[in-house]
Every structure is written in structure tokens, then in C-alpha cells.
Design an enzyme around this catalytic site. Structure first.
Site, PDB file in Angstrom:
ATOM      1  N   HIS A 120      -9.762  -9.135  -6.896  1.00 60.64           N
ATOM      2  CA  HIS A 120      -9.613  -8.445  -5.611  1.00 60.64           C
ATOM      3  C   HIS A 120     -10.231  -9.304  -4.504  1.00 60.64           C
ATOM      4  O   HIS A 120     -11.439  -9.580  -4.524  1.00 60.64           O
ATOM      5  CB  HIS A 120     -10.340  -7.085  -5.710  1.00 60.64           C
ATOM      6  CG  HIS A 120     -10.541  -6.409  -4.394  1.00 60.64           C
ATOM      7  ND1 HIS A 120     -11.774  -6.282  -3.794  1.00 60.64           N
ATOM      8  CD2 HIS A 120      -9.658  -5.818  -3.558  1.00 60.64           C
ATOM      9  CE1 HIS A 120     -11.653  -5.629  -2.658  1.00 60.64           C
ATOM     10  NE2 HIS A 120     -10.380  -5.340  -2.477  1.00 60.64           N
ATOM     11  N   ASP A 157      -0.370  -0.044  -4.478  1.00 59.52           N
ATOM     12  CA  ASP A 157      -1.815   0.212  -4.447  1.00 59.52           C
ATOM     13  C   ASP A 157      -2.069   1.524  -3.701  1.00 59.52           C
ATOM     14  O   ASP A 157      -1.776   1.624  -2.510  1.00 59.52           O
ATOM     15  CB  ASP A 157      -2.510  -0.953  -3.735  1.00 59.52           C
ATOM     16  CG  ASP A 157      -4.030  -0.869  -3.793  1.00 59.52           C
ATOM     17  OD1 ASP A 157      -4.563   0.189  -4.227  1.00 59.52           O
ATOM     18  OD2 ASP A 157      -4.694  -1.845  -3.398  1.00 59.52           O
ATOM     19  N   GLU A 169      -2.017   0.375  -8.670  1.00 60.38           N
ATOM     20  CA  GLU A 169      -3.444   0.074  -8.508  1.00 60.38           C
ATOM     21  C   GLU A 169      -4.199   1.272  -7.948  1.00 60.38           C
ATOM     22  O   GLU A 169      -3.707   1.944  -7.039  1.00 60.38           O
ATOM     23  CB  GLU A 169      -3.575  -1.128  -7.563  1.00 60.38           C
ATOM     24  CG  GLU A 169      -5.004  -1.626  -7.388  1.00 60.38           C
ATOM     25  CD  GLU A 169      -5.014  -2.977  -6.677  1.00 60.38           C
ATOM     26  OE1 GLU A 169      -4.215  -3.876  -7.074  1.00 60.38           O
ATOM     27  OE2 GLU A 169      -5.797  -3.142  -5.717  1.00 60.38           O
ATOM     28  N   LYS A 198       0.844  -1.199   0.000  1.00 61.92           N
ATOM     29  CA  LYS A 198       0.000   0.000   0.000  1.00 61.92           C
ATOM     30  C   LYS A 198       0.878   1.247   0.000  1.00 61.92           C
ATOM     31  O   LYS A 198       1.867   1.320   0.760  1.00 61.92           O
ATOM     32  CB  LYS A 198      -0.892   0.023   1.245  1.00 61.92           C
ATOM     33  CG  LYS A 198      -1.882  -1.126   1.337  1.00 61.92           C
ATOM     34  CD  LYS A 198      -2.970  -1.019   0.302  1.00 61.92           C
ATOM     35  CE  LYS A 198      -4.069  -2.039   0.588  1.00 61.92           C
ATOM     36  NZ  LYS A 198      -5.062  -2.094  -0.512  1.00 61.92           N
ATOM     37  N   ASP A 206     -14.186  -8.344  -8.810  1.00 62.58           N
ATOM     38  CA  ASP A 206     -14.476  -8.976  -7.517  1.00 62.58           C
ATOM     39  C   ASP A 206     -15.909  -9.491  -7.557  1.00 62.58           C
ATOM     40  O   ASP A 206     -16.855  -8.695  -7.618  1.00 62.58           O
ATOM     41  CB  ASP A 206     -14.292  -7.935  -6.403  1.00 62.58           C
ATOM     42  CG  ASP A 206     -14.453  -8.525  -5.011  1.00 62.58           C
ATOM     43  OD1 ASP A 206     -15.081  -9.596  -4.878  1.00 62.58           O
ATOM     44  OD2 ASP A 206     -13.975  -7.899  -4.044  1.00 62.58           O
ATOM     45  N   GLU A 230     -11.793  -2.672  -8.296  1.00 57.60           N
ATOM     46  CA  GLU A 230     -12.453  -3.166  -7.085  1.00 57.60           C
ATOM     47  C   GLU A 230     -13.587  -2.238  -6.648  1.00 57.60           C
ATOM     48  O   GLU A 230     -14.445  -2.646  -5.877  1.00 57.60           O
ATOM     49  CB  GLU A 230     -11.441  -3.361  -5.956  1.00 57.60           C
ATOM     50  CG  GLU A 230     -10.846  -2.081  -5.422  1.00 57.60           C
ATOM     51  CD  GLU A 230      -9.757  -2.326  -4.383  1.00 57.60           C
ATOM     52  OE1 GLU A 230      -8.669  -2.790  -4.778  1.00 57.60           O
ATOM     53  OE2 GLU A 230     -10.000  -2.047  -3.196  1.00 57.60           O
TER      54      GLU A 230
HETATM   55 MG   LIG Z   1      -6.722  -2.508  -4.038  1.00 53.90          MG
END
Ligand SMILES: [Mg+2]
Length: 374
Positions: free
Chosen positions: A299, A197, A223, A168, A272, A249
Site C-alpha cells: 500500500h 477498493d 480491497e 475506489k 505498508d 493497510e
Molecule cells: Mg486501499
């Protein structure tokens, strides 16, 4: 064959440890909404969806119980397109996305499970049968970790047989992000896939400055660099930057994916089944992506998505997510040498230990949960 009974259950599942990303803050648990379908001759199917924390859980469960179950009783469960459209149009005026499609997702997944079990086929083969495995990546929710903690986490993924890693990001300081990414790239070496992400945190201009600074780390994708509603912005990051974009997502229909893919906003569509309209919708997005020469990633809920990616020819990576129900699964997802293997049991093959998870079950009809402020 007719649907005789549909049960809806809500669980608040604690995470093994709190996780943090750039936009949702600290998360300690998630809501799991389970749908169990039984026919008049005893066939069964099970599906589920989930939401972050307790937000939306009671509403999704109530929507399924009050608005979807009455549409299903007495229907032939094998007519999935008929039932999907019946539910979609019944909810359309108040739905199309959000809570409505989360509920529809859980029902649709249960229908596919039931239909594949009737055919005595594992879902991955029932849906298309391209391969029985998907390349896995470790999706850390690790925004608050120090660099040594990130490296420990990375080693943990490698020890578990996972060869691709995502962390992240989304801080104000691009230099600080470069330091974190550089440490993991050095630890992994040049050949393993590394992704980042942003969880939608950045503006388009900020994201473009960042991807130019990240180019030397050979990232497989960035992402959700910005909000999914800004298709032109995502397209600019794709076209003007050196790193491919993954997003999806937070796209909740085949139409939203069609726009993002066809307008050039994404290299790796990220679907997802729990928030897109179930397996029915994910397979349609997979085919749209295939026609645009794009590979699909997924996801979360890896124990389900492995069967979807294993079914299609244009599979990218399977996310191994931290919101997991492994502690309550009778069969663990098999991961070996970088790949996750789809179950060969009939249906999706995901079996929950209902007795073990029962202590987290909550009554949803009379519960009120306030949303957190971000
Ligand atoms: Mg993500």
C-alpha cells in the site's frame, strides 16, 4: 559504530490534485515525517512515514523526537532487531499500533537504508534478492470521478506503462458500482487485472451482495470490503464470495496480519512499511504469507515498497498510489511494460531533493491540528 545523530523533520506535502475515497472524504495534502540517522563515522540512513492530511503528523514527529531518538543515540545501527525490540517495548504500554508504530516504522526504514548502504548493496538484493522488479498497478483515488474521467485516468495509467488498475468504490448503490466497473472492464479488455477498493465502507452482508454482482467483471481482488477488525467477516467474504479479498493497510502489527491470514480472511495481504513497523515487520509478514501460500501486495510509497516486493518470492502487485512524493524525488521510479524496477543504488536508493521540499517543512513542536470529522 554508534548512532551519533537522529534528525526528525515534518512536511505537509500538497497533492497534485484533491483525491476522494468512500471513507476519508476529500484529501488535499499529507504529512510526511522524515527520520535521518548519522553514525559517528559518517554513515547515513533515511526513512519516512506519512499520514492522511495533517492528522497525526505532529504527534508522530514528536514521538520520534522525544521517545525514540533517546533510545537510539550511542547504539550500533546494524543491530536492527535489538533496536526494533527496544523501541517496541519502550512504547508498548501506550503503543503497539497507531502513532507509536508509525514512528517506529520511519526509524526502522532508516536503519535498513543505513545497513544496506554500509554493505554497498541495493535494498532489494540485501533483503533477499528474488528479482529486481515488481508488477505495478495504478491505484486511483477516484471515488468522485465520472465514468469518462475514470477512463481518462485509466488511459493515463496505460500510457505510463502500468497494466493493472484499481478504482475506489463503496456507494450505497451496487448497480451504480456495476456500471462504473463494467465501463473500465470493457475499456481494458479481458486480460488486464482490475481491482476495486471499498476502504472499509460496507457491512459484510452488503459486501457479499456486491461481490456476487461483480463476479462477471473478473476482478482480481476486492480491497478492504469491510473493517479489518472483523476477521470473521473478512473470512466470510473470502469463503462465500467469488472474489479474493485484499486487506492490511489498516493492520499495524505482525500479530494482526497473522490473525487475518491464518484465519482465512485474506488472499492478498496488503502491507505498508510506513504503518506496520518498517521493513523489519513487512519482511516477517511476507514470510508468514509465504507459509500460507499467499502473495503479498503493498500500500502506497511505491518508491520504497518496490525494493521489498523485489526481494521476496511471493510478491503480488505494487500499488502506484496517488499520495506520492515524485515531485521531490531526484530519481523517478522506473516503470516499463507493467513492471516497476527496484533501484540498484546502495540502500533503498530513494533520494529526496531537500531544497525543493524545504518550502513544505513545518515546525512541529508548537503546532496544534484538529482532526476532521468523517
Ligand atoms: Mg486501499
Amino acid at each position: 559504530m554508534k548512532i551519533e545523530k537522529v534528525e526528525t523533520e515534518l512536511y505537509h506535502v500538497p497533492l497534485a490534485k484533491p483525491v476522494v475515497d468512500a471513507i476519508h472524504g476529500v484529501q488535499r495534502e499529507f504529512s510526511l515525517i522524515v527520520v535521518k540517522i548519522t553514525t559517528d563515522d559518517g554513515a547515513t540512513g533515511m526513512g519516512y512515514t506519512y499520514s492522511v492530511g495533517k492528522v497525526g503528523g505532529t504527534s508522530i514527529a514528536t514521538l520520534v523526537k522525544d521517545n525514540l531518538v533517546p533510545l537510539l543515540i550511542g547504539e550500533d545501527p546494524r543491530r536492527i532487531e535489538h533496536l526494533w525490540n527496544k523501541m517496541w517495548w519502550a512504547l508498548h504500554y501506550v503503543g503497539r499500533s497507531g502513532i507509536a508504530v508509525f514512528g517506529l516504522s520511519a526509524v526502522d526504514t532508516a536503519l535498513w537504508d543505513l545497513k544496506a548502504r554500509l554493505a554497498d548493496e541495493p535494498l532489494w538484493r540485501f533483503l533477499g534478492g528474488h528479482d529486481n522488479k515488481a508488477e505495478a498497478y495504478g491505484g486511483g483515488i477516484d471515488f468522485d470521478m465520472t465514468i469518462p474521467q475514470l477512463l481518462d485516468q485509466t488511459q493515463g495509467f496505460l500510457d505510463a506503462g502500468i497494466r493493472a488498475i484499481k478504482i475506489k468504490i463503496g456507494r450505497d448503490s451496487i448497480a451504480e458500482e456495476c456500471e462504473r466497473i463494467a465501463a473500465i472492464r470493457e475499456f481494458l479488455g479481458p486480460d488486464k487485472k482490475l481491482m476495486v477498493d471499498v476502504n472499509m465502507k460496507w457491512s459484510v452482508e452488503k459486501a457479499l451482495r456486491a461481490v456476487r454482482a461483480f463476479e462477471k467483471y473478473d476482478l482480481h481482488w476486492i480491497e478492504e470490503p469491510t473493517i479489518p477488525d472483523d476477521i470473521e467477516g473478512n473470512r466470510r467474504i473470502e469463503m462465500e464470495g467469488p472474489i479474493p479479498v485484499a486487506t492490511g493497510e489498516n493492520l499495524h502489527s505482525i500479530y494482526e496480519f497473522k490473525e487475518m491470514i491464518s484465519r482465512g480472511g485474506v488472499s492478498f495481504p496488503d502491507a505498508d512499511i510506513s504503518n506496520l513497523g518498517g521493513i523489519t515487520a513487512l519482511m516477517k509478514v511476507a514470510h508468514i504469507a509465504e507459509a500460507y501460500n499467499r502473495n503479498l501486495t503493498t500500500h502506497g510509497i511505491q518508491e520504497m515498497h518496490v525494493s521489498c516486493l523485489a526481494a521476496i518470492p511471493n510478491a503480488s502487485l505494487l500499488e502506484i498510489h496517488a499520495f506520492r512524493i515524485d515531485d521531490f524525488l531526484i530519481h523517478q521510479l522506473e516503470i516499463k511494460d507493467g513492471y516497476a524496477y527496484a533501484s540498484d543504488r546502495p540502500g533503498h536508493g530513494v533520494e529526496i531533493d531537500w531544497e525543493k521540499i524545504s518550502c513544505h517543512r513545518v515546525a512541529f513542536s508548537d503546532e496544534c491540528v484538529l482532526a476532521p470529522t468523517y
